[in-house]
Scaffold this motif. Sequence first.
Motif, PDB file in Angstrom:
ATOM      1  N   GLU A   1       5.139  -3.230  10.436  1.00  0.00           N
ATOM      2  CA  GLU A   1       5.395  -4.560   9.927  1.00  0.00           C
ATOM      3  C   GLU A   1       5.384  -4.676   8.487  1.00  0.00           C
ATOM      4  OE1 GLU A   1       7.520  -6.562  11.421  1.00  0.00           O
ATOM      5  OE2 GLU A   1       7.505  -5.239  13.104  1.00  0.00           O
ATOM      6  N   THR A   2       4.234  -4.146   8.176  1.00  0.00           N
ATOM      7  CA  THR A   2       3.820  -4.163   6.486  1.00  0.00           C
ATOM      8  C   THR A   2       4.854  -3.570   5.709  1.00  0.00           C
ATOM      9  OG1 THR A   2       1.374  -4.671   6.974  1.00  0.00           O
ATOM     10  CG2 THR A   2       1.911  -3.740   4.862  1.00  0.00           C
TER      11      THR A   2
ATOM     12  N   LEU B   1       2.423 -12.495   4.556  1.00  0.00           N
ATOM     13  CA  LEU B   1       2.382 -11.186   5.234  1.00  0.00           C
ATOM     14  C   LEU B   1       0.959 -10.894   5.753  1.00  0.00           C
ATOM     15  CD1 LEU B   1       3.268  -8.366   6.288  1.00  0.00           C
ATOM     16  CD2 LEU B   1       2.933  -7.575   3.841  1.00  0.00           C
ATOM     17  N   PHE B   2       0.053 -11.113   4.742  1.00  0.00           N
ATOM     18  CA  PHE B   2      -1.609 -10.887   5.148  1.00  0.00           C
ATOM     19  C   PHE B   2      -2.421 -12.062   5.789  1.00  0.00           C
ATOM     20  CE2 PHE B   2      -0.559  -7.316   2.586  1.00  0.00           C
ATOM     21  CZ  PHE B   2      -0.893  -6.032   3.449  1.00  0.00           C
TER      22      PHE B   2
ATOM     23  N   TYR C   1      -8.089 -10.630   4.106  1.00  0.00           N
ATOM     24  CA  TYR C   1      -7.394 -11.114   3.034  1.00  0.00           C
ATOM     25  C   TYR C   1      -7.779 -11.718   1.914  1.00  0.00           C
ATOM     26  CZ  TYR C   1      -3.013 -12.628   0.665  1.00  0.00           C
ATOM     27  OH  TYR C   1      -2.141 -13.168  -0.278  1.00  0.00           O
ATOM     28  N   TYR C   2      -8.311 -12.727   2.166  1.00  0.00           N
ATOM     29  CA  TYR C   2      -8.923 -13.594   1.172  1.00  0.00           C
ATOM     30  C   TYR C   2     -10.070 -13.208   0.315  1.00  0.00           C
ATOM     31  CZ  TYR C   2      -5.600 -17.259   2.513  1.00  0.00           C
ATOM     32  OH  TYR C   2      -4.268 -18.046   2.870  1.00  0.00           O
TER      33      TYR C   2
ATOM     34  N   LEU D   1      -3.703  -1.341   3.853  1.00  0.00           N
ATOM     35  CA  LEU D   1      -2.291  -1.832   3.715  1.00  0.00           C
ATOM     36  C   LEU D   1      -2.516  -3.094   2.647  1.00  0.00           C
ATOM     37  CD1 LEU D   1      -1.449  -2.195   7.422  1.00  0.00           C
ATOM     38  CD2 LEU D   1      -0.261  -0.784   6.014  1.00  0.00           C
ATOM     39  N   LEU D   2      -3.408  -3.862   2.323  1.00  0.00           N
ATOM     40  CA  LEU D   2      -3.538  -4.521   1.257  1.00  0.00           C
ATOM     41  C   LEU D   2      -3.443  -3.573  -0.095  1.00  0.00           C
ATOM     42  CD1 LEU D   2      -6.707  -7.075   2.618  1.00  0.00           C
ATOM     43  CD2 LEU D   2      -4.172  -7.653   1.896  1.00  0.00           C
ATOM     44  N   GLU D   3      -4.261  -2.662  -0.128  1.00  0.00           N
ATOM     45  CA  GLU D   3      -4.265  -1.943  -1.384  1.00  0.00           C
ATOM     46  C   GLU D   3      -2.793  -1.293  -1.456  1.00  0.00           C
ATOM     47  OE1 GLU D   3      -7.263   1.398  -0.346  1.00  0.00           O
ATOM     48  OE2 GLU D   3      -8.824  -0.135  -0.498  1.00  0.00           O
ATOM     49  N   LEU D   4      -2.179  -1.036  -0.496  1.00  0.00           N
ATOM     50  CA  LEU D   4      -0.994  -0.290  -0.860  1.00  0.00           C
ATOM     51  C   LEU D   4      -0.013  -1.441  -1.083  1.00  0.00           C
ATOM     52  CD1 LEU D   4      -0.628   2.236   2.327  1.00  0.00           C
ATOM     53  CD2 LEU D   4      -0.897   2.891  -0.081  1.00  0.00           C
TER      54      LEU D   4
END
Length: 159
Positions: free
Chosen positions: A104-105, A118-119, A139-140, A31-34
């Motif tokens: 939710e993302t 969000l993250f 995330y970080y 989801l982070l990549e997207l």
Amino acid sequence: MIFSLDTEYFAQKIQCTRDDKEDCLVTVRQLLELAYTSRERGLLAMDDLVQDQVRYPDAFLRKAVQLTVEIADSEKIRKVLYNLIVTTKFMANHHFLKDVLITETMIALSLGEDLDYLFAHLIPSYFGLEYFPRVEELYYDFKEALVRARTGEGAGTEE
């Protein structure tokens, strides 16, 4: 028929084991990549990425991206994805937490929500207080690696 998730149903279904939460960290990474791709190149670029079914094998994730690209109304995205979660949860062996994270993302991305919110806050909140720091750290770390890659730091050096 449109399903609605009441708080009791949601609270019961979102419960999962540590192993399930660990498995969901892979989904958070995807989801982070997207999310970063959508911010840098637009929502349509996410659809291009999820066409790689080896890298993104989850059919629900691919459907969620497709809906987000095709439907501008976040409430409609929410209804369709939660209907899919409720109607296929047990029949297709879906993982409720993972599907909620994806839903939710996608809703947040369609609304243009801030990725830090969000993250670093919303997505970790679904894991509970015990796991919150792990998801936040993911995330970080992702964000830091992205900055290093963009600035060329770390290229040719060993850590």
